[in-house]
Design a protein around this motif. Structure first.
Motif, PDB file in Angstrom:
ATOM      1  N   SER A   1     -10.697  12.468  -9.981  1.00  0.00           N
ATOM      2  CA  SER A   1     -11.672  13.534 -10.216  1.00  0.00           C
ATOM      3  C   SER A   1     -11.391  14.699  -9.274  1.00  0.00           C
ATOM      4  O   SER A   1     -10.692  14.555  -8.264  1.00  0.00           O
ATOM      5  N   SER A   2     -11.942  15.860  -9.585  1.00  0.00           N
ATOM      6  CA  SER A   2     -11.585  17.086  -8.871  1.00  0.00           C
ATOM      7  C   SER A   2     -11.984  17.075  -7.400  1.00  0.00           C
ATOM      8  O   SER A   2     -11.394  17.799  -6.596  1.00  0.00           O
ATOM      9  N   ASN A   3     -12.976  16.286  -7.017  1.00  0.00           N
ATOM     10  CA  ASN A   3     -13.387  16.267  -5.603  1.00  0.00           C
ATOM     11  C   ASN A   3     -12.456  15.434  -4.727  1.00  0.00           C
ATOM     12  O   ASN A   3     -12.683  15.291  -3.529  1.00  0.00           O
ATOM     13  N   ILE A   4     -11.365  14.899  -5.300  1.00  0.00           N
ATOM     14  CA  ILE A   4     -10.358  14.166  -4.518  1.00  0.00           C
ATOM     15  C   ILE A   4      -9.184  15.087  -4.178  1.00  0.00           C
ATOM     16  O   ILE A   4      -8.299  14.716  -3.403  1.00  0.00           O
ATOM     17  N   ASN A   5      -9.160  16.281  -4.728  1.00  0.00           N
ATOM     18  CA  ASN A   5      -8.034  17.196  -4.528  1.00  0.00           C
ATOM     19  C   ASN A   5      -7.794  17.454  -3.033  1.00  0.00           C
ATOM     20  O   ASN A   5      -8.710  17.812  -2.299  1.00  0.00           O
ATOM     21  N   GLY A   6      -6.552  17.267  -2.587  1.00  0.00           N
ATOM     22  CA  GLY A   6      -6.184  17.521  -1.201  1.00  0.00           C
ATOM     23  C   GLY A   6      -6.509  16.406  -0.233  1.00  0.00           C
ATOM     24  O   GLY A   6      -6.114  16.478   0.936  1.00  0.00           O
ATOM     25  N   LYS A   7      -7.220  15.378  -0.669  1.00  0.00           N
ATOM     26  CA  LYS A   7      -7.583  14.283   0.233  1.00  0.00           C
ATOM     27  C   LYS A   7      -6.408  13.301   0.379  1.00  0.00           C
ATOM     28  O   LYS A   7      -5.530  13.217  -0.477  1.00  0.00           O
ATOM     29  N   THR A   8      -6.423  12.576   1.479  1.00  0.00           N
ATOM     30  CA  THR A   8      -5.428  11.533   1.711  1.00  0.00           C
ATOM     31  C   THR A   8      -5.900  10.254   1.036  1.00  0.00           C
ATOM     32  O   THR A   8      -6.929   9.689   1.407  1.00  0.00           O
ATOM     33  N   VAL A   9      -5.164   9.829   0.028  1.00  0.00           N
ATOM     34  CA  VAL A   9      -5.554   8.671  -0.774  1.00  0.00           C
ATOM     35  C   VAL A   9      -4.624   7.502  -0.482  1.00  0.00           C
ATOM     36  O   VAL A   9      -3.405   7.675  -0.341  1.00  0.00           O
ATOM     37  N   ILE A  10      -5.202   6.309  -0.377  1.00  0.00           N
ATOM     38  CA  ILE A  10      -4.437   5.091  -0.111  1.00  0.00           C
ATOM     39  C   ILE A  10      -4.631   4.139  -1.284  1.00  0.00           C
ATOM     40  O   ILE A  10      -5.763   3.809  -1.642  1.00  0.00           O
TER      41      ILE A  10
ATOM     42  N   SER B   1       0.850  -1.194   0.000  1.00  0.00           N
ATOM     43  CA  SER B   1       0.000   0.000   0.000  1.00  0.00           C
ATOM     44  C   SER B   1       0.880   1.236   0.000  1.00  0.00           C
ATOM     45  O   SER B   1       2.027   1.204   0.447  1.00  0.00           O
ATOM     46  N   GLN B   2       0.341   2.330  -0.515  1.00  0.00           N
ATOM     47  CA  GLN B   2       0.979   3.640  -0.482  1.00  0.00           C
ATOM     48  C   GLN B   2      -0.069   4.686  -0.163  1.00  0.00           C
ATOM     49  O   GLN B   2      -1.206   4.588  -0.634  1.00  0.00           O
ATOM     50  N   GLU B   3       0.320   5.683   0.629  1.00  0.00           N
ATOM     51  CA  GLU B   3      -0.590   6.770   1.011  1.00  0.00           C
ATOM     52  C   GLU B   3       0.021   8.096   0.592  1.00  0.00           C
ATOM     53  O   GLU B   3       1.188   8.363   0.871  1.00  0.00           O
ATOM     54  N   ILE B   4      -0.756   8.930  -0.106  1.00  0.00           N
ATOM     55  CA  ILE B   4      -0.297  10.262  -0.488  1.00  0.00           C
ATOM     56  C   ILE B   4      -1.432  11.258  -0.278  1.00  0.00           C
ATOM     57  O   ILE B   4      -2.601  10.869  -0.118  1.00  0.00           O
ATOM     58  N   GLU B   5      -1.071  12.534  -0.268  1.00  0.00           N
ATOM     59  CA  GLU B   5      -2.066  13.600  -0.315  1.00  0.00           C
ATOM     60  C   GLU B   5      -2.151  14.060  -1.767  1.00  0.00           C
ATOM     61  O   GLU B   5      -1.148  14.450  -2.364  1.00  0.00           O
ATOM     62  N   VAL B   6      -3.330  13.985  -2.340  1.00  0.00           N
ATOM     63  CA  VAL B   6      -3.493  14.258  -3.770  1.00  0.00           C
ATOM     64  C   VAL B   6      -3.133  15.711  -4.059  1.00  0.00           C
ATOM     65  O   VAL B   6      -3.716  16.635  -3.487  1.00  0.00           O
ATOM     66  N   PRO B   7      -2.175  15.956  -4.965  1.00  0.00           N
ATOM     67  CA  PRO B   7      -1.748  17.323  -5.292  1.00  0.00           C
ATOM     68  C   PRO B   7      -2.730  17.988  -6.256  1.00  0.00           C
ATOM     69  O   PRO B   7      -3.652  17.335  -6.758  1.00  0.00           O
ATOM     70  N   PRO B   8      -2.537  19.277  -6.535  1.00  0.00           N
ATOM     71  CA  PRO B   8      -3.431  19.969  -7.483  1.00  0.00           C
ATOM     72  C   PRO B   8      -3.437  19.355  -8.876  1.00  0.00           C
ATOM     73  O   PRO B   8      -4.404  19.533  -9.622  1.00  0.00           O
ATOM     74  N   SER B   9      -2.368  18.642  -9.235  1.00  0.00           N
ATOM     75  CA  SER B   9      -2.339  17.991 -10.548  1.00  0.00           C
ATOM     76  C   SER B   9      -3.305  16.815 -10.630  1.00  0.00           C
ATOM     77  O   SER B   9      -3.556  16.283 -11.721  1.00  0.00           O
ATOM     78  N   LEU B  10      -3.858  16.401  -9.477  1.00  0.00           N
ATOM     79  CA  LEU B  10      -4.844  15.315  -9.392  1.00  0.00           C
ATOM     80  C   LEU B  10      -4.305  14.006  -9.957  1.00  0.00           C
ATOM     81  O   LEU B  10      -5.049  13.221 -10.547  1.00  0.00           O
ATOM     82  N   THR B  11      -3.025  13.761  -9.784  1.00  0.00           N
ATOM     83  CA  THR B  11      -2.423  12.521 -10.266  1.00  0.00           C
ATOM     84  C   THR B  11      -1.602  11.870  -9.166  1.00  0.00           C
ATOM     85  O   THR B  11      -1.143  12.520  -8.236  1.00  0.00           O
ATOM     86  N   MET B  12      -1.424  10.568  -9.308  1.00  0.00           N
ATOM     87  CA  MET B  12      -0.580   9.784  -8.409  1.00  0.00           C
ATOM     88  C   MET B  12       0.252   8.841  -9.262  1.00  0.00           C
ATOM     89  O   MET B  12      -0.281   8.165 -10.152  1.00  0.00           O
TER      90      MET B  12
END
Length: 377
Positions: A286-295, A72-83
């Motif tokens: 999608s844009s509503n994920i911006n800034g969220k902590t994604v795993i 697993s990996q956890e990041i905070e989604v940047p404004p570019s909306l990519t991981m």
């Protein structure tokens, strides 16, 4: 003869907790050579390198659908909306975002958009070619890249830019935009680290912008781009996600003329969506994920590093049967035994799956309590 070689003190004060449930690939190979190879045994003669190859292939196959997925990996989604996809990524198990209480919310994939190769065109619609006669790609839809003299400060991850007269731009947000990537070199030959982009603009220091990683202090001639992306991706990340479009009357998402008939179940949730660009190795949100902590929870092939080449003891027999069948089926002398070991391999893998599923009667009982209750509609 016991298998434990270390004292209780060294185990509980060390960092290798829980390792007893696994067996290393070297031990698997050694045990196989002892039990299966030799005069009067199933395989009279085989090279250790052949056993090692088939053992690694067995780990790969079992990693996909038998072993537990613990990557697993956890990041905070940047404004570019990519991981970026992990280095050892093979496939995803699931993507979730975590709220302030640590509860995970599943993000569902979308199949209605993509990030195709964006071809650069002239005003008349004809294609633009590079000097090597290959098709040119647009660096950013509907805009061109911008070049600015840029200063990197001692303050971690902050920059400012100069105007054409060499003066610092008073409000950097009027010139640049969030998510822009930086490409450049200073007079000393220091390069801006790859993947550097703008993450935020200061509300008090308007001349300063923040970037996602440190840049060596100096003055750079920087090209700012939005990256090679398509109109489809730009529109997707800037628009309101379809799962968040509501008529505000009765909490019906994607209403069909006021009725619930025709609702696509994939849009009947508000957690956001994603798609994976396999060519660029990125996950787009999608844009509503911006800034969220994604795993990202994903599976690999179990061969990324030496430390990963381990097998749970519940699947040890499945490894031996898989190796034996692979060797017998690829040798002339083993063709007679191959069908039998193919069946034994299937049985061993099925047994390993049942063991690794970790079903407990008490947990099942708790889950099933109340399932017979009448539910009013």
């Amino acid at each position: 003869m016991g298998l434990l070689k270390e004292t209780a003190h060294s185990y509980y004060s060390g960092n290798d907790l829980g390792s007893y449930q696994f067996i290393s690939l070297d031990h698997i190979i050694n045990n196989f050579m002892i039990a299966y190879v030799g005069e009067g045994k199933i395989i009279p003669k085989v090279k250790r390198t052949d056993v090692a190859f088939h053992a690694q292939r067995a780990i790969q196959e079992l990693s996909y659908d038998t072993f537990k997925s613990n990557k697993s990996q956890e990041i905070e989604v940047p404004p570019s909306l990519t991981m970026m996809l992990p280095q050892d990524y093979v496939n995803y198990v699931k993507l979730v975002w975590s709220d302030s209480a640590g509860i995970e919310h599943i993000i569902y994939p979308t199949s209605k958009t993509s990030n195709p190769k964006a071809i650069k065109q002239n005003t008349d619609g004809s294609y633009v070619f590079n000097n090597d006669t290959t098709l040119a790609e647009q660096t950013s839809p509907n805009t061109t890249s911008e070049t600015h003299e840029t200063q990197a400060f001692t303050t971690s991850g902050t920059i400012s830019i100069n105007d054409s007269d060499g003066n610092i731009v008073a409000d950097i947000s009027t010139v640049l935009s969030l998510g822009m990537e930086l490409h450049g070199t200073d007079a000393s030959g220091n390069d801006i680290p790859p993947g550097t982009y703008i993450t935020a603009f200061h509300t008090t220091q308007l001349e300063v912008a923040e970037v996602n990683q440190d840049i060596p202090v100096g003055t750079y001639d920087v090209i700012y781009t939005k990256g090679a992306s398509s109109n489809s991706w730009e529109s997707y990340k800037s628009g309101t996600p379809s799962e968040n479009q509501d008529d505000y009357q009765d909490d019906t998402y994607w209403p069909n003329q006021g009725g619930r008939i025709g609702l696509d179940p994939v849009h009947a949730q508000g957690n956001g969506s994603f798609y994976i660009d396999e060519l660029q190795g990125k996950i787009h949100f999608s844009s509503n994920i911006n800034g969220k902590t994604v795993i990202l929870k994903y599976i690999s092939d179990g061969l990324g590093t030496d430390g990963e080449m381990i097998v749970h003891k519940f699947a040890e027999e499945a490894m031996y049967k898989s190796i034996a069948y692979a060797i017998l089926s690829t040798t002339i002398t083993g063709q007679g035994l191959a069908p039998s070991f193919q069946q034994q391999k299937s049985v061993a893998i099925r047994t390993a799956k049942l063991r690794l599923s970790n079903l407990k009667i008490e947990e099942l009982t708790q889950i099933m309590r109340g399932k017979s209750k009448f539910i009013k509609h």
